[in-house]
Scaffold this active site. Structure first.
Site, PDB file in Angstrom:
ATOM      1  CE  LYS A   1      -2.015   2.943   2.035  1.00  0.00           C
ATOM      2  NZ  LYS A   1      -2.090   4.430   1.747  1.00  0.00           N
TER       3      LYS A   1
ATOM      4  CD  GLU B   1      12.096   4.553   9.677  1.00  0.00           C
ATOM      5  OE1 GLU B   1      11.716   5.504  10.412  1.00  0.00           O
ATOM      6  OE2 GLU B   1      12.414   4.694   8.492  1.00  0.00           O
TER       7      GLU B   1
ATOM      8  CB  CYS C   1      12.933   8.676   8.406  1.00  0.00           C
ATOM      9  SG  CYS C   1      14.060   7.538   7.582  1.00  0.00           S
TER      10      CYS C   1
ATOM     11  CD  GLU D   1       9.849  12.537  11.809  1.00  0.00           C
ATOM     12  OE1 GLU D   1      10.825  12.072  11.194  1.00  0.00           O
ATOM     13  OE2 GLU D   1       8.827  11.871  12.059  1.00  0.00           O
TER      14      GLU D   1
END
Length: 455
Positions: free
Chosen positions: A149, A225, A260, A359
């Site tokens: 996906k 992750e 990331c 983040e």
């Protein structure tokens, strides 16, 4: 990029996902791939890599139009990386052995490694092809079937990759791609009773929901992750402070900070703080931000208007809490219709500031001064994340102490960014569990089965 839509995608519903999972299950159970000889799987994976390399330009342009990564970076990090990843795991296929246990003389204990079955993979929009390959290649190499996906805003390169896989000889049903919203298609995949393992790269909030869906369904294993708030620690004794400034700028501003492992927190020893921030700002200010398909652009576009507005919100919150803008801070090139933001450097960021802890996933660097090793380690670890870090020092003992002291899955020393398939990538704390890349990634896609044989 002008912010205009240039294509449409199918929005899969739960029934579509169920059909894809059923196709993957049939393909796994009848053995068309799961029981294929390792040499055959190896041949197909190498052919996939060949096709990616042959059509790297087409694939890269498609991906850049989708997600806004600057072309020069995308060519290497997307198509180039994906081809290398398929080759790496192609070579691993026929080197996965079972074990003979040290049992009594009248017993033979064998440990078999078998594919888990159907793997669900949900990947993000920032590097869809690279991260997709990190999931697909080891899962396919070990004989599994996959339902993939992609992100709603970056599906095109992975749809094209699925075509390449069919062309390379991957049997029907082994790889299935479903496009659509995470809240519908992603949820259906995570709740499926016939998905054995779910792998995901993305936000912490979504990761938590996926764990809940596992508990509500078949207790499928879930590997996550979940990003980071990575510290980049610069000591006064760094061997080359000018190089450290240049590399640190790219460590946060490449792909507009949408990485990331981005070094989004700069921790600078107080004695060099002002000079180092000035040097880094000089390098960052010289970066050319613009159309990601323009070969002269060094920094591309923000993925979406929502992401851009979120980035600007972090800057506003930081300044309201006492931080100062040393560089940038706003939207640029608005007349193009695209979503572009200046590389932004915030100084005087306190540990309780939201931009220090959360983040951003944008071109926003939070700078904090420190005194000594202990404070550097304490500040580096003062976040819920633990994905990556960087340390700049000419003292080998200090480098080792920092590597041991900072809680992160990867610690760069006298560089920032860069690795290859020989080493794992994964995080600790709320950056997730499990690893992509390296031979360690294969473990996620295999079950251990013991044969206990009386002789």
């Amino acid at each position: 990029m002008d912010g205009a839509a240039f294509t449409t995608l199918e929005r899969a519903n739960a029934q579509d996902v169920d059909r894809a999972v059923a196709a993957a299950r049939r393909a796994f159970d009848d053995g068309r791939w799961s029981r294929a000889a390792p040499a055959e799987r190896k041949r197909v994976l190498h052919r996939i890599a060949d096709i990616i390399e042959e059509r790297a330009l087409e694939l890269t342009v498609l991906g850049v139009r989708d997600n806004g990564t600057e072309f020069n970076m995308a060519l290497k990090a997307e198509a180039g990386s994906a081809a290398g990843t398929f080759r790496y795991y192609a070579e691993a296929v026929d080197k996965i052995y079972g074990e003979v246990a040290p049992t009594a003389e009248d017993v033979l204990g064998l440990v078999h490694r078998e594919p888990v079955g159907v793997v669900g993979a949900i990947v993000p929009w920032n590097f869809p092809l690279m991260i997709g390959a990190w999931k697909l290649a080891p899962a396919l190499a070990t004989g599994n079937s996959v339902v993939l996906k992609p992100a709603e805003t970056a599906s095109l390169s992975l749809l094209k990759l699925a075509e390449y896989c069919m062309e390379a000889g991957l049997p029907d049903g082994v790889l299935n791609v479903v496009t659509g919203q995470g809240s519908v298609a992603g949820e259906a995949l995570a709740l499926s009773m016939d998905v054995d393992v779910l792998v995901f790269t993305g936000s912490g909030a979504t990761g938590r929901r996926l764990l809940e869906y596992s508990a509500r369904s078949n207790l499928k294993r879930v590997y996550l992750e979940l990003g980071g708030k990575s510290p980049n620690v610069v000591f006064a004794d760094a061997p080359d402070l000018e190089k450290a400034a240049a590399v640190s700028a790219m460590g946060i501003f490449r792909n507009s900070g949408q990485v990331c492992v981005a070094g989004s927190r700069l921790l600078v020893e107080r004695s060099i703080h002002d000079d180092f921030v000035a040097a880094l700002s000089r390098h960052a200010g010289a970066l050319r931000v613009g159309d990601p398909l323009d070969l002269g652009s060094q920094v591309g576009a923000i993925n979406s208007l929502d992401q851009l507005e979120g980035n600007l919100g972090f800057v506003a919150d930081a300044t309201a809490q006492g931080a100062e803008i040393a560089l940038g801070g706003g939207r640029i090139l608005e007349s193009t219709g695209g979503y572009y933001m200046e590389p932004t450097v915030l100084t005087g960021v306190a540990p309780d500031n939201r931009v220090f802890r959360e983040e951003v996933f944008g071109p926003v660097l939070a700078v904090t001064a420190f005194d000594g090793d202990e404070e550097a380690i304490a500040l580096a670890n003062a976040t819920d994340y633990g994905l990556a870090a960087g340390v700049w020092t000419g003292n080998l003992g200090r480098a080792h102490r920092m590597v041991r002291g900072i809680r992160a899955g990867i610690v760069h020393v006298n560089t920032y960014g860069g690795s290859d398939n020989t080493v794992p990538l994964g995080g600790v704390k709320q950056s997730g569990n499990g690893h992509d890349k390296s031979l360690h990634a294969i473990d996620k896609y295999l079950d251990l089965k013991t044969a206990w044989i009386q002789l």
